[in-house]
Design a protein around this motif. Structure first.
Motif, PDB file in Angstrom:
ATOM      1  N   GLY A  88       0.844  -1.069   0.026  1.00 34.50           N
ATOM      2  CA  GLY A  88      -0.088  -0.075  -0.155  1.00 34.50           C
ATOM      3  C   GLY A  88       0.918   1.351   0.020  1.00 34.50           C
ATOM      4  N   LEU A  89       0.412   2.209  -0.702  1.00 36.72           N
ATOM      5  CA  LEU A  89       1.149   3.559  -0.568  1.00 36.72           C
ATOM      6  C   LEU A  89       0.168   4.925  -0.042  1.00 36.72           C
ATOM      7  CD1 LEU A  89       3.269   5.370  -1.909  1.00 36.72           C
ATOM      8  CD2 LEU A  89       1.933   5.315  -4.081  1.00 36.72           C
ATOM      9  N   ILE A  90       0.835   5.380   0.683  1.00 37.00           N
ATOM     10  CA  ILE A  90       0.351   6.814   1.203  1.00 37.00           C
ATOM     11  C   ILE A  90       1.050   7.890   0.728  1.00 37.00           C
ATOM     12  CG2 ILE A  90      -0.323   8.261   3.306  1.00 37.00           C
ATOM     13  CD1 ILE A  90      -1.060   5.485   4.478  1.00 37.00           C
ATOM     14  N   THR A  91       0.671   9.113   0.278  1.00 37.24           N
ATOM     15  CA  THR A  91       1.429  10.080  -0.411  1.00 37.24           C
ATOM     16  C   THR A  91       1.107  11.458   0.323  1.00 37.24           C
ATOM     17  OG1 THR A  91      -0.049  10.841  -2.173  1.00 37.24           O
ATOM     18  CG2 THR A  91       1.691   9.145  -2.620  1.00 37.24           C
ATOM     19  N   ASP A  92       2.187  12.155   0.475  1.00 40.58           N
ATOM     20  CA  ASP A  92       2.033  13.614   0.941  1.00 40.58           C
ATOM     21  C   ASP A  92       1.529  13.503   2.531  1.00 40.58           C
ATOM     22  OD1 ASP A  92       2.897  14.897  -1.227  1.00 40.58           O
ATOM     23  OD2 ASP A  92       0.657  14.972  -2.101  1.00 40.58           O
ATOM     24  N   ALA A  93       2.134  12.648   3.067  1.00 37.20           N
ATOM     25  CA  ALA A  93       1.621  12.711   4.736  1.00 37.20           C
ATOM     26  C   ALA A  93       2.289  14.083   5.321  1.00 37.20           C
ATOM     27  CB  ALA A  93       2.164  11.447   5.144  1.00 37.20           C
ATOM     28  N   VAL A  94       1.919  14.503   6.391  1.00 39.12           N
ATOM     29  CA  VAL A  94       2.284  15.645   7.075  1.00 39.12           C
ATOM     30  C   VAL A  94       2.571  15.140   8.565  1.00 39.12           C
ATOM     31  CG1 VAL A  94       0.795  17.160   5.964  1.00 39.12           C
ATOM     32  CG2 VAL A  94      -0.017  16.423   7.967  1.00 39.12           C
TER      33      VAL A  94
END
Length: 320
Positions: free
Chosen positions: A110-116
């Protein structure tokens, strides 16, 4: 502890700030290991160790610099399959997000982008993301494979944690796709004493209200007084007043500095999407009904040509 891979963002061995932030976040999740691709690993290893890297994987192969992102994906895939990390953290740059996406496909992850932000959770790392122009804060976690997460610059403050990293040189057999596109020439960026837009703690941006390329000297004056990067709205860059590389917004660069100063920017939704996660937002605009005032921490209703010179003078006075 579980191993956490961090892809190093560097320029000929000079490690950039987002990598130090990723190492700081990685220490929350497990044992950080840095992946260094390209030239200059010897110089970088000391810095990576200062911020907690217990291991540094080095792929010093000419393919990494001679071609586009596929060699980096090949190298990351090779290392990830051997190390079996709990998570892989990647800078949220254009190249970083492409590498992360291709890597997720290769690893069935799985991929998560632009986490803060990233925190440990019961089922693996839990991320926070700003959604719909930062109107909502979304928490998520990966449910399949090693979590691959791209993290925005300025997501956290780099914190040293000195370690003596083990260095492992990795040999990679690059795929045919890795050499499918050749870089024919490179044009060095113009050198500047200002920080990069995505790495800066302070960004000063000008918009339509600056009213001309020649007037961006005023934006630059305030930025230099603050040690800040210079940004611009889409209206300003489309008018040719400032380079497109400095555009802040949904279709430009997304920034999250500690301080964002918007001068002569109305606050259109596409601009807000690129800066709304900034820690503190200050706006100067002569239109008291400008949408930008709906999200600022501090607003000044006034003519930027009167306000900004006074601001620059006051900063200089306080610096002594």
């Amino acid at each position: 502890m579980a191993e956490i891979l961090v892809l190093v963002d560097h320029v000929d061995g000079a490690v950039r700030k987002p990598t130090l932030e990723l190492l700081t976040l990685a220490r929350r999740l497990g044992e950080p290991s840095a992946v260094f691709l390209g030239r200059g690993a010897d110089a970088a290893t000391t810095v990576l160790g200062e911020f907690g890297a217990r291991k540094v994987y080095v792929v010093d192969a000419p393919e990494v610099d001679a071609y586009l992102v596929v060699p980096a994906v090949d190298a990351m895939t090779r290392i990830a399959r051997t190390a079996e990390p709990a998570a892989i953290l990647v800078p949220s740059s254009r190249d970083g997000k492409e590498i992360a996406a291709r890597l997720a496909v290769r690893l069935d992850s799985g991929l998560i982008t632009d986490a803060v932000d990233v925190h440990p959770g019961e089922s693996g790392p839990v991320t926070e993301q700003s959604a719909f122009a930062a109107t909502y804060l979304v928490k998520a976690h990966v449910t399949e494979g090693a979590a691959i997460i791209t993290v925005k610059p300025n997501a956290t403050t780099p914190e040293p944690a000195p370690a003596a990293p083990e260095v492992e040189h990795v040999t990679v057999e690059f795929s045919a796709a890795a050499t499918g596109v050749t870089v024919l020439s490179r044009t060095p960026r113009e050198k500047s004493d200002r920080p990069g837009l995505t790495e800066a703690d302070i960004v000063v941006s000008g918009g339509r209200g600056v009213n001309g390329a020649e007037n961006f000297a005023l934006i630059e004056r305030v930025a230099d007084a603050l040690g800040a990067a210079v940004g611009a709205s889409r209206a300003a860059v489309d008018s040719g007043w400032y380079p497109h590389s400095h555009q802040v917004g949904q279709t430009g660069t997304q920034v999250s500095p500690q301080l964002y100063l918007a001068a002569g920017i109305s606050g259109a939704i596409q601009h807000r999407a690129g800066m709304q996660t900034s820690r503190t937002i200050v706006a100067v605009n002569k239109d008291e009904e400008a949408p930008i005032f709906d999200l600022v921490d501090h607003g000044v209703v006034g003519d930027l040509f009167k306000v900004l010179p006074q601001l620059a003078d006051e900063i200089a006075r306080r610096k002594g």
